[in-house]
Design a protein around this motif. Structure first.
Motif, PDB file in Angstrom:
ATOM      1  N   ILE A 107      -4.364   0.072  -2.128  1.00 37.53           N
ATOM      2  CA  ILE A 107      -4.638  -0.072  -0.710  1.00 37.53           C
ATOM      3  C   ILE A 107      -4.775  -1.527  -0.326  1.00 37.53           C
ATOM      4  O   ILE A 107      -4.280  -1.977   0.698  1.00 37.53           O
ATOM      5  CB  ILE A 107      -5.906   0.711  -0.326  1.00 37.53           C
ATOM      6  N   TRP A 163      -6.947   3.787  -6.821  1.00 34.24           N
ATOM      7  CA  TRP A 163      -6.444   3.747  -5.451  1.00 34.24           C
ATOM      8  C   TRP A 163      -6.732   2.426  -4.754  1.00 34.24           C
ATOM      9  O   TRP A 163      -5.934   1.931  -3.985  1.00 34.24           O
ATOM     10  CB  TRP A 163      -7.070   4.880  -4.634  1.00 34.24           C
ATOM     11  N   THR A 179       0.825  -1.198   0.000  1.00 34.53           N
ATOM     12  CA  THR A 179       0.000   0.000   0.000  1.00 34.53           C
ATOM     13  C   THR A 179       0.861   1.250   0.000  1.00 34.53           C
ATOM     14  O   THR A 179       1.988   1.222   0.488  1.00 34.53           O
ATOM     15  CB  THR A 179      -0.930  -0.002   1.228  1.00 34.53           C
ATOM     16  N   MET A 180       0.345   2.326  -0.525  1.00 36.43           N
ATOM     17  CA  MET A 180       1.048   3.600  -0.559  1.00 36.43           C
ATOM     18  C   MET A 180       0.814   4.403   0.716  1.00 36.43           C
ATOM     19  O   MET A 180       1.366   5.471   0.892  1.00 36.43           O
ATOM     20  CB  MET A 180       0.553   4.430  -1.755  1.00 36.43           C
ATOM     21  N   VAL A 181      -0.050   3.911   1.611  1.00 42.11           N
ATOM     22  CA  VAL A 181      -0.414   4.715   2.752  1.00 42.11           C
ATOM     23  C   VAL A 181       0.701   4.744   3.787  1.00 42.11           C
ATOM     24  O   VAL A 181       1.488   3.819   3.897  1.00 42.11           O
ATOM     25  CB  VAL A 181      -1.703   4.202   3.412  1.00 42.11           C
ATOM     26  N   SER A 222       1.485  10.274  -0.708  1.00 42.31           N
ATOM     27  CA  SER A 222       1.160  10.600  -2.105  1.00 42.31           C
ATOM     28  C   SER A 222       0.260   9.505  -2.645  1.00 42.31           C
ATOM     29  O   SER A 222       0.216   8.406  -2.112  1.00 42.31           O
ATOM     30  CB  SER A 222       2.427  10.713  -2.958  1.00 42.31           C
ATOM     31  N   TRP A 223      -0.450   9.821  -3.743  1.00 41.23           N
ATOM     32  CA  TRP A 223      -1.312   8.843  -4.389  1.00 41.23           C
ATOM     33  C   TRP A 223      -0.821   8.626  -5.820  1.00 41.23           C
ATOM     34  O   TRP A 223      -0.261   9.537  -6.437  1.00 41.23           O
ATOM     35  CB  TRP A 223      -2.756   9.327  -4.428  1.00 41.23           C
ATOM     36  N   ASN A 238      -1.008   8.265  -9.891  1.00 40.00           N
ATOM     37  CA  ASN A 238      -1.700   9.121 -10.850  1.00 40.00           C
ATOM     38  C   ASN A 238      -2.743   8.393 -11.692  1.00 40.00           C
ATOM     39  O   ASN A 238      -3.466   9.019 -12.457  1.00 40.00           O
ATOM     40  CB  ASN A 238      -0.686   9.779 -11.789  1.00 40.00           C
ATOM     41  N   ALA A 253      -1.943   9.124   3.387  1.00 39.67           N
ATOM     42  CA  ALA A 253      -0.953   8.836   2.350  1.00 39.67           C
ATOM     43  C   ALA A 253       0.003  10.015   2.167  1.00 39.67           C
ATOM     44  O   ALA A 253      -0.406  11.176   2.255  1.00 39.67           O
ATOM     45  CB  ALA A 253      -1.652   8.549   1.023  1.00 39.67           C
TER      46      ALA A 253
END
Length: 318
Positions: free
Chosen positions: A311, A307, A5-7, A300-301, A303, A298
């Motif tokens: 996650i 999403w 995950t990017m979180v 960043s998210w 592009n 996050a």
């Protein structure tokens, strides 16, 4: 499996098959003999449930499938009274994703729980599982549920893939069982939603004889079918285990570190190689709508706008 995950922090991951009921009083679809004129036992049960904060909507067991389907769309869960005739209910509720708490002993086969059952008279149950939400407040071993002996049933014959919470005192036959979505039904199929088969229910059963322990089982059975499938609070602060406080499907941290969350704790992930993995479970193999929610922050998210796949990611094998 919950993957990369990017979180930066996730406080609580909640997985369920319907939206959370916390913002309004849940509605119990109460299956009775005649919704226009409740029997004394049915009124006593309704009073108990209303006292616990539920909106109780009676429906006659003999109502049509269309009437049941319409009522289920507005229901949070179903409670089947032992006062009904199993033939009137039949298989009208077998395929619903709505959680069911069942008193009526003769519905064990229609619900796919067991091919047959037998009734005895007792006031006690042998609790063999105190880790489950429903029985977590009871002691292991013999528990008295009634102030006087009542009809208690046990399951036999071909059995579904249930979890046994209580057995017959002096024997090993299951008298109280639960099913998660995806559990194997007998003779075939899988459970569409949560199921609770209570230890009591047959002609002559008196709900007013339930003591505190018995009422706790009834109340927590309804609560359990309303709970999400899994809930990871992520508030352990140490170790590598993220406990699932509802379903026991604990996750394992890989590279992730404990951190402060929106409320209490969370985990910090680097967005590339850190993740929390959860083993496969039949309860996750949903074929209908599914709700996932959690607190996320996050750095960043991506592009691409996709999403959700970042996650949470489910393993290809299951």
């Amino acid at each position: 499996m919950i993957k990369r995950t990017m979180v930066m922090a996730v406080l609580a991951g909640v997985v369920g098959t319907s939206a959370a009921e916390a913002l309004a009083s849940p509605t119990v679809l109460f299956v009775v003999n005649n919704s226009s004129s409740l029997e004394a036992q049915e009124s006593a049960k309704r009073t108990l449930m209303q006292g616990w904060g539920y909106i109780v909507t009676p429906i006659s067991a003999s109502a049509s499938q269309a009437a049941f389907d319409a009522a289920l769309r507005a229901a949070s869960c179903v409670y089947i009274s032992e006062t009904v005739l199993s033939g009137d209910v039949g298989t009208k509720l077998t395929g619903t994703v709505v959680g069911i708490v069942c008193e009526e002993s003769s519905l064990s086969d229609e619900l796919g729980i067991s091919a047959s059952m037998s009734t005895i008279t007792d006031s006690q149950m042998n609790v063999i599982n105190t880790t489950h939400y429903i029985t977590s407040g009871l002691s292991s071993g013999t528990n008295t549920l009634f102030s006087a002996s009542q009809p208690v049933r046990f399951l036999s014959g071909s059995l579904g893939g249930f979890t046994v919470l209580g057995q017959r005192v002096g024997g090993t036959e299951p008298v109280m069982v639960v099913m998660e979505p995806g559990a194997t039904l007998t003779p075939s199929g899988t459970a569409a939603g949560r199921r609770v088969y209570l230890p009591w229910g047959n002609t002559g059963m008196n709900i007013n004889q339930l003591n505190t322990a018995g009422q706790t089982i009834m109340r927590r059975s309804i609560e359990w079918v309303l709970l999400p499938i899994s809930h990871w609070k992520l508030d352990e602060t140490s170790g590598t285990t993220a406990a699932d406080w509802v379903g026991g499907r604990n996750g394992t941290l890989s590279g992730a570190t404990w951190a402060s969350g929106r409320v209490a704790g969370g985990v910090q992930l680097n967005g590339t190689s850190n993740f929390v993995s959860v083993p496969d479970s039949a309860a996750f193999r949903v074929t209908t709508a599914m709700t996932i929610c959690g607190w996320i922050r996050a750095s960043s998210w991506p592009n691409d706008g996709n999403w959700a796949s970042v996650i949470l990611r489910k393993g290809d094998a299951n």
